[in-house]
Design an enzyme around this catalytic site. Structure first.
Site, PDB file in Angstrom:
ATOM      1  CG  ASP A  12      35.038  11.386 -14.191  1.00  0.00           C
ATOM      2  OD1 ASP A  12      34.833  10.028 -13.915  1.00  0.00           O
ATOM      3  OD2 ASP A  12      36.121  12.126 -14.003  1.00  0.00           O
ATOM      4  CE  LYS A  15      32.959   6.945 -20.258  1.00  0.00           C
ATOM      5  NZ  LYS A  15      33.489   8.295 -19.379  1.00  0.00           N
ATOM      6  N   GLY A  39      34.932   4.309 -13.555  1.00  0.00           N
ATOM      7  CA  GLY A  39      33.923   4.380 -12.607  1.00  0.00           C
ATOM      8  C   GLY A  39      32.742   4.678 -13.053  1.00  0.00           C
ATOM      9  CG  HIS A  40      31.151   3.536 -15.992  1.00  0.00           C
ATOM     10  ND1 HIS A  40      31.219   2.621 -17.293  1.00  0.00           N
ATOM     11  CD2 HIS A  40      32.203   4.474 -16.296  1.00  0.00           C
ATOM     12  CE1 HIS A  40      32.340   3.187 -18.000  1.00  0.00           C
ATOM     13  NE2 HIS A  40      32.638   4.223 -17.563  1.00  0.00           N
ATOM     14  CD  GLN A 194      39.279   5.272 -18.845  1.00  0.00           C
ATOM     15  OE1 GLN A 194      39.813   4.480 -19.672  1.00  0.00           O
ATOM     16  NE2 GLN A 194      39.160   4.697 -17.681  1.00  0.00           N
TER      17      GLN A 194
HETATM   18  P1  IMP Z   1      45.256   6.071 -15.388  1.00  0.00           P
HETATM   19  O1  IMP Z   1      44.348   5.889 -16.514  1.00  0.00           O
HETATM   20  O2  IMP Z   1      44.996   5.550 -14.139  1.00  0.00           O
HETATM   21  O3  IMP Z   1      46.629   5.720 -16.068  1.00  0.00           O
HETATM   22  O4  IMP Z   1      45.283   7.781 -15.136  1.00  0.00           O
HETATM   23  C1  IMP Z   1      45.685   8.601 -16.055  1.00  0.00           C
HETATM   24  C2  IMP Z   1      44.983   9.776 -16.392  1.00  0.00           C
HETATM   25  O5  IMP Z   1      43.673   9.460 -16.650  1.00  0.00           O
HETATM   26  C3  IMP Z   1      44.822  10.403 -14.775  1.00  0.00           C
HETATM   27  O6  IMP Z   1      44.722  11.985 -15.310  1.00  0.00           O
HETATM   28  C4  IMP Z   1      43.303   9.969 -14.613  1.00  0.00           C
HETATM   29  O7  IMP Z   1      42.864  10.977 -13.416  1.00  0.00           O
HETATM   30  C5  IMP Z   1      42.749   9.755 -15.808  1.00  0.00           C
HETATM   31  N1  IMP Z   1      41.566   8.962 -15.726  1.00  0.00           N
HETATM   32  C6  IMP Z   1      41.637   7.668 -16.051  1.00  0.00           C
HETATM   33  N2  IMP Z   1      40.557   7.107 -15.942  1.00  0.00           N
HETATM   34  C7  IMP Z   1      39.494   7.930 -15.571  1.00  0.00           C
HETATM   35  C8  IMP Z   1      38.095   7.879 -15.646  1.00  0.00           C
HETATM   36  O8  IMP Z   1      37.380   6.991 -15.560  1.00  0.00           O
HETATM   37  N3  IMP Z   1      37.536   9.330 -15.409  1.00  0.00           N
HETATM   38  C9  IMP Z   1      38.178  10.425 -15.382  1.00  0.00           C
HETATM   39  N4  IMP Z   1      39.464  10.421 -15.459  1.00  0.00           N
HETATM   40  C10 IMP Z   1      40.250   9.267 -15.672  1.00  0.00           C
END
Ligand code: IMP
Length: 385
Positions: A12, A15, A39-40, A194
């Site tokens: 977040d 990017k 989520g971009h 991420q």
């Molecule tokens: P997962 O990737 O859905 O398995 O989530 C694992 C952790 O990464 C959690 O704390 C999510 O909130 C965080 N996370 C995964 N993708 C994103 C992202 O694109 N932005 C922010 N946090 C993310």
């Protein structure tokens, strides 16, 4: 110049916006890790476009987009996304599909993986995005996963019929395609998802995602050697946000948190969850820059802290009464529970962009030059030096 762009915090960082701003310079756009958890958000010709699987370069008609082998793809969700993007851009679904290529080696997020992710959250409480990431990477490493190539070969099933017909002829060895495009002189952009602190190896394990979020993942997740990537842009905000569980050492007070969450519209692009807000953790940023080989920094959302005389910045931690200021001693595991922030006040900037001192201080502290700064959501609000 082949370029990688990655997040230096917990995702977040903005990017999508920086990728979109730079996108004119490139011919090919690649995602190499993650999946629907990303989520971009971008503003393209007045439309707000949110992508989860597609690189943001998808908005350009004449360019190529690649979903690399390191990704985990939910075919149903991808088709929905393609339809949304097509309707926002006023194009047909086939137009969008026909500028994409998907790796036959990318793994498929199955309905079982989706329900397992949701089910595990009941007890594990990592705060995942429930998009099937953990279970899908788990079965990949277990060698029981389903790849896009598998479903392409499986003529007995009609489960993914729409996906396969829309992407007919586009499911290929993308690793070979990318290396050939590079030989032809095409400029390639690798869009990370991420951020470094969510990296499964280098982040705050176990409060991480299940993929590698540093440029190292380009080698494995796109089959494209890092030696052919010329620059690495690391994106940060001048403050921090985190969604999901896990350490957040520079967290703001409840009142500040509430204020900046609304000012910065800090709600998840994938899940809509409120993001916790914190001051900039420059110490963690220095670690991220170091381990990700960042050659230049982009600072997004500068406008959110406009007008503060001084900006609190975390420059180290105190753990069990001992000051930690060297990243060699960057915390791991349970140490995070005991880490307290050491703040310094750095001079702020005004609304007219009198921000140079903050950015110079930031660049010196983290060890990489700040080359791009963004003061608002649209591409016109970003400047480079
Ligand atoms: P997962 O990737 O859905 O398995 O989530 C694992 C952790 O990464 C959690 O704390 C999510 O909130 C965080 N996370 C995964 N993708 C994103 C992202 O694109 N932005 C922010 N946090 C993310």
């Amino acid at each position: 110049m082949n370029t990688a762009l990655i997040g230096l915090q917990w995702g977040d960082e903005g990017k999508g916006k920086i990728s979109h701003y730079l996108s004119d310079q490139f011919d090919v756009f690649v995602r190499f890790q993650g999946g629907g958890n990303a989520g971009h958000t971008i503003y393209h010709e007045g439309e707000k476009v949110v992508t989860h699987f597609l690189p943001v370069g998808i908005v350009h008609k004449d360019k190529v987009c690649v979903l690399g082998n390191g990704m985990v793809i939910d075919p149903d969700a991808l088709i929905e996304e393609v339809k949304d993007v097509a309707s926002l851009l006023g194009e047909s679904v086939d137009d969008i599909c026909q500028r994409g290529y998907i790796s036959n080696k990318a793994h498929v997020v199955t309905p079982q993986a989706l329900s397992l992710d949701a089910q595990r959250e009941e007890t594990q409480k990592l705060g995942t995005t429930k998009t099937g990431i953990g279970p899908t990477y788990e079965s990949k490493i277990n060698r029981t996963g389903v790849t896009v190539g598998h479903i392409l070969q499986d003529t007995s099933s009609s489960r993914y019929r729409e996906f396969l017909s829309r992407f007919h002829g586009r499911i290929v060895n993308t690793e070979v395609l990318l290396n050939r495009l590079d030989s032809l002189g095409r400029e390639i952009f690798f869009e990370g998802a991420q951020g470094v602190l969510l990296d499964v190896d280098l982040g705050q394990y176990p409060f991480v995602t299940s993929s590698n979020c540093t440029p190292a993942a380009i080698g494995t997740g796109a089959g494209f050697p890092m030696s052919k990537v010329d620059r690495v842009i690391g994106v940060t905000k001048p403050y921090s946000t985190r969604v999901g569980a896990g350490p957040f050492t520079s967290e703001m007070s409840d009142q500040e948190d509430e204020h900046f969450r609304h000012l910065g519209a800090e709600f998840g692009a994938t899940t809509g969850r409120p993001r916790k807000c914190g001051w900039l953790d420059a110490f963690a940023l220095r670690y991220a820059v170091e381990v990700a080989g960042v050659t230049e920094i982009a600072v997004a959302k500068m406008d959110i802290l406009n007008g503060l005389d001084f900006v609190p910045v975390c420059v180290g931690y105190r753990i069990d009464g001992v000051e930690v200021r060297d990243t060699l001693n960057f915390p791991y595991g349970d140490q995070w529970d005991r880490a307290e922030p050491i703040f310094e006040d750095w001079r702020g900037w005004d609304d007219e962009g009198g921000h140079a001192q903050f950015l110079v201080q930031l660049a010196t502290f983290v060890g990489a030059p700040v080359k791009h700064v963004s003061f608002g959501p649209g591409p016109e609000a970003t400047q480079s030096s």
